[in-house]
Design an enzyme around this catalytic site. Structure first.
Site, mmCIF file in Angstrom:
data_model
loop_
_atom_site.group_PDB
_atom_site.id
_atom_site.type_symbol
_atom_site.label_atom_id
_atom_site.label_comp_id
_atom_site.label_asym_id
_atom_site.label_seq_id
_atom_site.Cartn_x
_atom_site.Cartn_y
_atom_site.Cartn_z
ATOM 1 N N GLU A 84 -4.589 -15.044 -23.460
ATOM 2 C CA GLU A 84 -3.429 -15.176 -22.578
ATOM 3 C C GLU A 84 -3.096 -16.628 -22.272
ATOM 4 O O GLU A 84 -2.152 -16.924 -21.562
ATOM 5 C CB GLU A 84 -3.642 -14.372 -21.295
ATOM 6 C CG GLU A 84 -4.939 -14.667 -20.567
ATOM 7 C CD GLU A 84 -5.165 -13.764 -19.354
ATOM 8 O OE1 GLU A 84 -4.219 -13.118 -18.893
ATOM 9 O OE2 GLU A 84 -6.301 -13.733 -18.848
ATOM 10 N N HIS A 94 0.810 -1.211 0.000
ATOM 11 C CA HIS A 94 0.000 0.000 0.000
ATOM 12 C C HIS A 94 0.845 1.264 0.000
ATOM 13 O O HIS A 94 0.506 2.259 -0.616
ATOM 14 C CB HIS A 94 -0.920 0.007 1.223
ATOM 15 C CG HIS A 94 -1.967 -1.027 1.134
ATOM 16 N ND1 HIS A 94 -2.351 -1.803 2.195
ATOM 17 C CD2 HIS A 94 -2.694 -1.437 0.085
ATOM 18 C CE1 HIS A 94 -3.282 -2.626 1.798
ATOM 19 N NE2 HIS A 94 -3.508 -2.428 0.520
ATOM 20 N N ASP A 138 0.626 -13.381 -18.972
ATOM 21 C CA ASP A 138 0.291 -14.799 -18.783
ATOM 22 C C ASP A 138 0.639 -15.632 -20.012
ATOM 23 O O ASP A 138 1.069 -16.775 -19.882
ATOM 24 C CB ASP A 138 -1.199 -14.949 -18.452
ATOM 25 C CG ASP A 138 -1.460 -14.670 -16.986
ATOM 26 O OD1 ASP A 138 -0.657 -15.120 -16.146
ATOM 27 O OD2 ASP A 138 -2.446 -13.981 -16.665
ATOM 28 N N CYS A 142 -2.467 -5.878 -23.762
ATOM 29 C CA CYS A 142 -2.508 -5.164 -22.483
ATOM 30 C C CYS A 142 -1.512 -5.704 -21.466
ATOM 31 O O CYS A 142 -1.474 -5.248 -20.338
ATOM 32 C CB CYS A 142 -3.922 -5.196 -21.900
ATOM 33 S SG CYS A 142 -4.529 -6.853 -21.602
HETATM 34 C C1 PEP Z 1 -1.720 -10.419 -18.718
HETATM 35 O O1 PEP Z 1 -1.788 -11.571 -18.304
HETATM 36 O O2 PEP Z 1 -0.917 -10.038 -19.604
HETATM 37 C C2 PEP Z 1 -2.601 -9.382 -18.168
HETATM 38 C C3 PEP Z 1 -2.626 -8.171 -18.680
HETATM 39 O O3 PEP Z 1 -3.362 -9.692 -17.090
HETATM 40 P P1 PEP Z 1 -2.820 -9.821 -15.584
HETATM 41 O O4 PEP Z 1 -1.441 -9.217 -15.567
HETATM 42 O O5 PEP Z 1 -3.802 -9.083 -14.775
HETATM 43 O O6 PEP Z 1 -2.810 -11.292 -15.382
HETATM 44 MG MG MG Z 2 -3.436 -12.296 -17.142
#
Ligand code: PEP
Ligand code: MG
Length: 583
Positions: free
Chosen positions: A432, A190, A456, A503
């Site tokens: 992913e 935090h 992932d 992402c």
């Molecule tokens: C990913 O797996 O690339 C992703 C954006 O999701 P997270 O990092 O939340 O698993």
């Molecule tokens: Mg992910």
């Protein structure tokens, strides 16, 4: 002396150390008579009540200073005031062991670490620190000790502490703090989150910085690289003064890109959105000109609390973000709990392979009530902005069909109740899981968009645990497997006429972002702090050139080959673009 830690909040600070010693209490332990039990419990409850009053005030202050989301940490502290681990345990001890309140509370606090010792997840250990923080607050009240303050500090200082509790961090006046350096904590602690929101440089996880730095020592804190230099040489000082100046010029210069389009020199424009974990990141995103939220990790709304958020609370959070992001869209990812993100109050069983276990969409398809509640809130939020829905961790078409069936049910139920929502809300998936990437041609027929979760996708396709530093050397975004999977996903999406974004953290890295661009990505969703940097590199290259580099990379056979090629073809160029003041 240079100490290495974890870069928790960017920026360079140079100044005197102010070392916070952990507060030590002298506690007397004594037996009480049976007739004194009620009074002792009353005294304890009064200290709890006082703590509640203090926390309400801190929460209010936090709301004003850093926004709703961080203020929620203190709501969590208020919940802890009702936590049986702390309150019931202490009261039981007063009653059964006939011990005074201070000693009873102290015993409860001492036993906490053993209850949490075997827990690996950082998020749970953070919760333990929160409970301890609240416990110490009650103790201070029992002993009539003053609460922590920096009011006596005459000049700005770098705060050095074993661990800063979030309530300490928020109570400090920003104008007196140059930076934070702590022995323990991770990027998700935090304190790190608050430091980033306050834009105060911070380095955490320095192990024994409190023993090394003395009050008044000169300190250089490098929040970009996770370094702290104690008593630097005059040469180091001169160097860092220059770096600090350059960094602040660099940040000032970047902001001029705010309203320019994320477009390459030869005219290819992509969408540049941000990843957020909550509303507090929207301020920074808007300040830097983000064009939408490409990934809203809603599971954070479920963390750090003792009850699940209800439909209305979720609706408020989603609605707020959707409204503020207009005219751009917000992609709300349904909860991705499990893996390294779980709740202390929600029974996710211990699993041998949590990342490959009961997680994300798998959990939602089984806990349909929780899933429906979230879908209801998301659908209702479509009235207030451009909201899209995204399912995480999809491994095949059946899961999409099952999730969509539940979504249709929720839509029907809302219609029956005449609750308005946007009927044709776009629905997409995170790509992913390798099986989804390989069968992207099939899945593209089921959804409106894809977003590649490289974090992932890399861990699953290369069988490398993304949180294990022992195998970190195998975590290679440029591995031929990863590049081929991404290429396949983009091609399949385009053949089917849907858009595809990325992402994962790859999108936030200037080099990798350009490779994704070359592979034909339509959208990049990046960490808010990386947004302008990524825009800058996009604006400094020709799309054609990145396409050629990506096509060459796809022909290569090993990671060392791809890495070497990127080093020679792209690294220097990216560095040049980032440093070029005219772009
Ligand atoms: C990913 O797996 O690339 C992703 C954006 O999701 P997270 O990092 O939340 O698993
Ligand atoms: Mg992910």
């Amino acid at each position: 002396m240079t100490k290495k830690g974890i870069a928790a909040s960017p920026g360079i600070a140079i100044g005197k150390a102010y070392v916070l010693k952990k507060e030590e209490f002298s506690i007397l332990e004594y037996k009480i008579g049976k007739e004194e039990i009620d009074d002792e419990i009353k005294r304890f409850r009064e200290a709890v009540r006082q703590a509640k009053y203090e926390l309400e005030r801190i929460k209010k202050k936090a709301k004003e200073k850093i926004g709703e989301k961080e203020a929620y940490i203190f709501q969590a502290h208020l919940y802890i005031l009702e936590d049986p681990l702390l309150i019931d345990d202490t009261e039981k001890r007063i009653k059964k062991e006939k011990l005074n309140a201070e000693a009873s509370l102290e015993k409860t606090l001492q036993l906490l670490p053993t209850k949490f010792a075997s827990v690996q997840a950082e998020i749970i250990r953070e919760r333990f620190r929160d409970i301890e923080d609240v416990g110490r607050r009650i103790m201070r009240n029992l002993l009539n000790k003053p609460t922590f303050t920096l009011s006596h500090l005459k000049e700005k200082a770098i705060i050095i502490a074993s661990d800063l509790a979030p309530s300490d961090t928020i109570s400090m006046e920003k104008r007196k703090i140059l930076g934070f350096a702590t022995n323990i904590g991770g990027r998700t602690s935090h304190t790190a989150i608050i430091a980033r929101s306050l834009e105060i440089p911070a380095v955490v996880g320095l192990r024994n910085i409190t023993e090394r730095a003395k009050v008044g020592s000169l300190i250089i804190l490098d929040g970009n690289r996770g370094r702290v230099i104690i008593d630097p040489s005059s040469k180091q000082l001169a160097n860092y003064r220059k770096v600090r100046e350059e960094f602040s010029h660099y940040k000032e210069k970047l902001i001029t890109l705010k309203s320019l389009p994320p477009q390459t020199l030869d005219g290819r424009e992509i969408e540049l959105a941000v990843n957020i974990a909550g509303p507090e990141e929207i301020n920074l995103a808007l300040k830097d000109g983000a064009e939408g939220v490409g990934l809203y990790r809603t599971e954070y709304l479920y963390m750090n609390r003792s009850v699940l958020p209800g439909e209305e609370e979720q609706l408020n959070a989603y609605k707020n973000i959707a409204r503020r992001m207009l005219p751009y869209s917000v992609i709300i990812r349904t909860i991705d709990l499990g893996g390294d993100k779980f709740l202390s109050h929600f029974p996710v069983p211990q699993q041998m392979n949590p990342f490959m276990g009961w997680r994300a969409i798998r959990l939602c398809l089984e806990k349909v009530d929780i899933f429906k509640e979230q879908l209801r809130a998301i659908l209702r939020a479509t009235n207030f902005g451009k909201v899209k829905i995204m399912y995480p961790m999809i491994s095949g078409a059946e899961e999409i069909k099952k999730a969509n069936k539940i979504l249709s049910e929720v839509k029907r139920e809302l219609k029956e109740k005449e609750i308005p929502f946007v009927q044709d809300v776009e629905v997409g998936i995170m790509v992913e899981v390798p099986s989804a990437a390989v069968t992207a041609d099939i899945l593209a027929k089921e959804v409106d968009f894809f977003s590649i979760g490289t974090n992932d996708l890399i861990q699953y396709s290369l069988a490398v645990d993304r949180v294990n530093e022992k195998v970190a050397y195998l975590y290679q975004p440029l591995h031929p497997t990863v590049l081929r999977l991404i290429d396949n996903v983009i091609k399949c999406a385009h053949r089917q006429g849907i858009w595809v974004g990325a992402c994962g953290e790859m999108a936030s890295d200037p080099l990798f972002a350009l490779i994704l661009l070359g592979l034909g990505i339509d959208e990049l969703s990046v960490a808010p702090t990386s947004l302008l940097e990524i825009k800058k590199v996009i604006r400094g290259v020709n799309w054609e050139e990145t396409q050629k580099i990506s096509a060459d990379l796809l022909k290569m056979t090993t990671s060392s080959q791809t890495k070497r090629y990127v080093q020679t073809k792209l690294s220097k160029k990216v560095k040049y673009i980032l440093m070029d003041r005219s772009l």
